[in-house]
Design an enzyme around this catalytic site. Structure first.
Site, PDB file in Angstrom:
ATOM      1  N   HIS A 100       0.819  -1.207   0.000  1.00 58.43           N
ATOM      2  CA  HIS A 100       0.000   0.000   0.000  1.00 58.43           C
ATOM      3  C   HIS A 100       0.856   1.262   0.000  1.00 58.43           C
ATOM      4  CE1 HIS A 100      -4.203   1.075   0.258  1.00 58.43           C
ATOM      5  NE2 HIS A 100      -3.841   2.128   0.965  1.00 58.43           N
ATOM      6  N   TYR A 101       1.910   1.244   0.785  1.00 64.96           N
ATOM      7  CA  TYR A 101       2.812   2.402   0.793  1.00 64.96           C
ATOM      8  C   TYR A 101       3.630   2.465  -0.485  1.00 64.96           C
ATOM      9  CZ  TYR A 101       1.172   4.034   5.134  1.00 64.96           C
ATOM     10  OH  TYR A 101       0.334   4.560   6.087  1.00 64.96           O
ATOM     11  N   HIS A 102       3.839   1.316  -1.079  1.00 67.47           N
ATOM     12  CA  HIS A 102       4.478   1.278  -2.392  1.00 67.47           C
ATOM     13  C   HIS A 102       3.603   2.073  -3.382  1.00 67.47           C
ATOM     14  CE1 HIS A 102       6.901  -0.559  -5.623  1.00 67.47           C
ATOM     15  NE2 HIS A 102       5.785  -0.438  -6.299  1.00 67.47           N
ATOM     16  N   SER A 133       3.695   5.704  -2.697  1.00 69.07           N
ATOM     17  CA  SER A 133       4.951   6.331  -3.132  1.00 69.07           C
ATOM     18  C   SER A 133       4.936   6.582  -4.640  1.00 69.07           C
ATOM     19  CB  SER A 133       6.153   5.448  -2.771  1.00 69.07           C
ATOM     20  OG  SER A 133       6.180   5.257  -1.384  1.00 69.07           O
TER      21      SER A 133
END
Ligand code: MG
Length: 665
Positions: free
Chosen positions: A299-301, A304
């Site tokens: 999810h943070y990928h 980003s």
């Protein structure tokens, strides 16, 4: 902009008088009054006519055409969803949408209490200060032309400034002051002025500015307050950037936005440069050469990628693309391909670490934007158009060795079998101690969804839930005494991602005295055999955990088999064999794909008591079956078949023998 008929507008205008704002003369010292277009502002200010200068400044902004914001080019095209309309209308009553995980939203009182904290989850209090409903009020205003939204937005904007002063004192030194007000303000600043939240406002207030700047409630006086407050936000971030991670990325991208959208500020060039420099630097720090983001959280990928792309879109809209070298765009393209690879055919991602699920429509919306940035990439185009254009990658399985993500895949579309294994370095804050774990998708169903994260941080009760979902033991991997692994740093010993016998061998020194080597075999593009070895001097119970999808499962604790009994034609048959006597134990199982949402599911552990230094080993067969068919599986443990340098094991399924062999070099 689409307005209501003038008599209705006038009626509302008269019925709801505009509250006078104080003019904030400090604004003029913050702006470069020599900038083209500000001549009259400068002249009036020099003549001591600040009210007139503010009027000129507002006129300038209402007519400015040389600065562009990518998402809003035509206010007549603004739309609003029913959900956003609800946020906007609720906000009129001071019921503020702060967090999707806390619905219905809380009411913050007639006299707004910005410190109200009904549930002691940090996210709830932090995210209140992101003012998500302000954007919805702006959309509601543009769509309806109803001044009530503009009037209330101006009121809340000013109310927030008054009640949330930025007080910087070291919390450690609270005791040195008896002034409770300062203590309260300092404590409140930790939430209201956390750089991440500040950066949210910095970005979103551009949007709000565009939505409301033509309203009669957006007075020259309010403009001066707005700009002084905006400047304070940017300067606060400039001197208080988060040290690392996704927060730093968000802040940098938003500083680039601030400096680009308000170039009239004297420091605008510094803000832009700081944002650009950080993004260009961090893309190599936070992204591995294989394209994986270092939180190791899908999810943070995704977030980003969004950050890096947003900066590019803003740069393109304002002729600043040269600020980002080719390497920057190449890395984003790798990140997108990484994401496409770790997704299942329905566009969902594994919920490793703190990841959640974004629906297919949301992902496709992202992919469309990315495809516009990379129009030559046929693979991105394929997924962005749901297969209507572009083409599928020529390969299937794929390893991302630096990030430690491994994909076994037999097709890109259902019916497909896709296993994503996570076994990499120690990730950042959002990463969980889960090395060796996997998710497995077969023919339209995720049979081993990760437990997810459920919640982030807060008081003891909140933390207890967070810690439950983070545990190593609630993942498809091996533990000692059900404890969390103490080292997270998997090494890839072997990867062969093509053919009828695909192999991954990965090893993690999970505990001081116990190493976990996991060998995964993807056989005939159909089923899996996982060989787990617990190697070292440690004594005690070794546990091999499997967390299944929701729904009934038939468990045979003598033969150590499990069979799912879901709706649908495909089921999973699993059988585990041990080098020592196995004990099958049912465990508590939950999984979460959204904040504060969880579902119960079956989970089991196969325990082996390790009584000496000899390794403990498991062989697990995960075999998809059609209803009412059960394979007959056998395998013999022969310790001579294993060594540090490899293994050579035979298993038999029905009448067919499979030789599972590798040698490390
Ligand atoms: Mg997890």
């Amino acid at each position: 902009m689409k307005f209501l008929p003038i008599w209705i507008g006038l009626f509302m205008f008269c019925a709801s008088p505009i509250h006078a704002q104080e003019l904030n003369p400090n604004v003029f010292a913050l702006l470069n009054l020599d900038a083209p277009g500000l001549e009259q502002v400068k002249e009036s200010h020099r003549a001591g006519k600040d009210r007139e200068a503010a009027e000129n400044l507002l006129e300038y902004y209402r007519n400015r055409t040389h600065v562009h914001f990518p998402d809003i080019s035509d206010l007549t095209q603004v739309t609003i969803s029913s959900k956003e309309q609800q946020w906007a209308d609720d906000a009129l009553e001071h019921t503020f949408f702060s967090h999707e995980g806390y619905q219905p939203s809380f009411n913050y009182g007639k006299d707004i209490d910005w410190r109200y904290w009904p549930v002691r989850d940090n996210e709830l209090r932090w995210q209140l200060h992101r003012h998500k409903w302000f954007g919805a009020m702006g959309q509601a205003y543009c769509v309806s032309g109803d001044e009530k939204y503009a009037k209330e937005w101006v009121f809340q904007y000013m109310d927030w400034i008054k009640k949330n002063p930025l007080v910087k004192i070291d919390p450690e030194k609270y005791e040195l002051t008896d002034d409770m007000k300062i203590k309260d303000d300092a404590e409140n600043s930790r939430f209201a002025w956390r750089p991440l939240e500040t950066s949210h406002r910095l970005q979103d207030q551009i949007r709000q500015f565009l939505y409301f700047v033509h309203s009669p409630h957006f007075t020259p006086e309010f403009l001066t307050e707005f700009l002084v407050n905006y400047h304070k936000h940017a300067e606060h971030i400039l001197h208080n950037y988060s040290k690392q991670g996704n927060h730093l990325l968000f802040e940098a991208q938003r500083m680039f936005f601030a400096g680009t959208f308000f170039p009239e500020f004297k420091e605008a060039a510094d803000w832009r440069k700081s944002g650009i420099d950080i993004l260009n630097r961090e893309i190599d720090i936070q992204v591995y050469p294989d394209g994986g983001q270092f939180e190791l959280d899908p999810h943070y990928h995704l977030a980003s990628i969004e950050i890096f792309c947003k900066a590019l879109e803003m740069a393109d809209a304002n002729g600043l693309r040269n600020e980002f070298p080719q390497h920057y765009t190449d890395m984003i393209e790798k990140m997108i391909m990484f994401y496409i690879n770790i997704c299942f055919p329905d566009y969902t991602n594994p919920c490793f670490s703190d990841a959640k699920i974004t629906g297919k429509n949301g992902i496709i919306r992202n992919l469309r934007k990315w495809s516009a940035i990379f129009p030559d990439n046929q693979y991105i185009k394929y997924f962005a158009t749901d297969g209507k254009k572009g083409k599928l990658p020529e390969y299937l399985s794929q390893a991302f060795k630096e990030s430690g993500f491994f994909v076994f895949r037999n097709a890109w579309q259902d019916p497909a079998t896709v296993m994503i294994v996570k076994a990499g370095p120690e990730g950042e804050w959002h990463c969980q101690p889960d090395n060796g774990t996997f998710e497995l998708w077969i023919n339209g169903k995720n049979f081993f969804p990760d437990s997810g994260s459920y919640i982030y941080g807060g008081d003891d009760e909140v933390m207890a839930w967070r810690n439950w979902f983070r545990q190593t033991r609630v993942h498809n991997t091996l533990t000692l005494g059900n404890e969390n692994i103490t080292t997270t740093d998997s090494k890839t010993l072997l990867w062969e991602g093509t053919g009828d016998l695909q192999k991954l061998v990965t090893e993690n020194q999970s505990y001081e005295n116990l190493k976990h080597r996991r060998s995964v075999f993807f056989i005939e593009n159909k089923f899996f055999v996982i060989v787990d070895e617990a190697i070292g001097n440690a004594l005690g119970d070794v546990n091999l955990h499997f967390e299944l999808c929701e729904g009934p499962v038939k468990i045979d604790s003598v033969r150590h088999t499990l069979t799912t009994e879901n709706d649908g034609n495909t089921q999973i048959f699993m059988q585990c064999f041990g080098s020592h006597p196995l004990h099958l134990r049912q465990e508590e199982g939950w999984y979460s794909t959204a904040y504060r949402k969880k579902e119960e599911r079956p989970a089991v552990a196969f325990d082996i008591e390790k009584t000496n230094a000899a390794p403990v080993r498991y062989i697990t067969v995960i075999y998809p079956v059609q209803e009412n068919s059960t394979p007959k599986i056998s395998c013999k443990f022969n310790s001579a078949a294993f060594s540090d340098q490899g293994m050579d094991v035979d298993i038999k399924i029905d009448k067919k023998r499979y030789r599972l062999r590798y040698e490390l070099h």
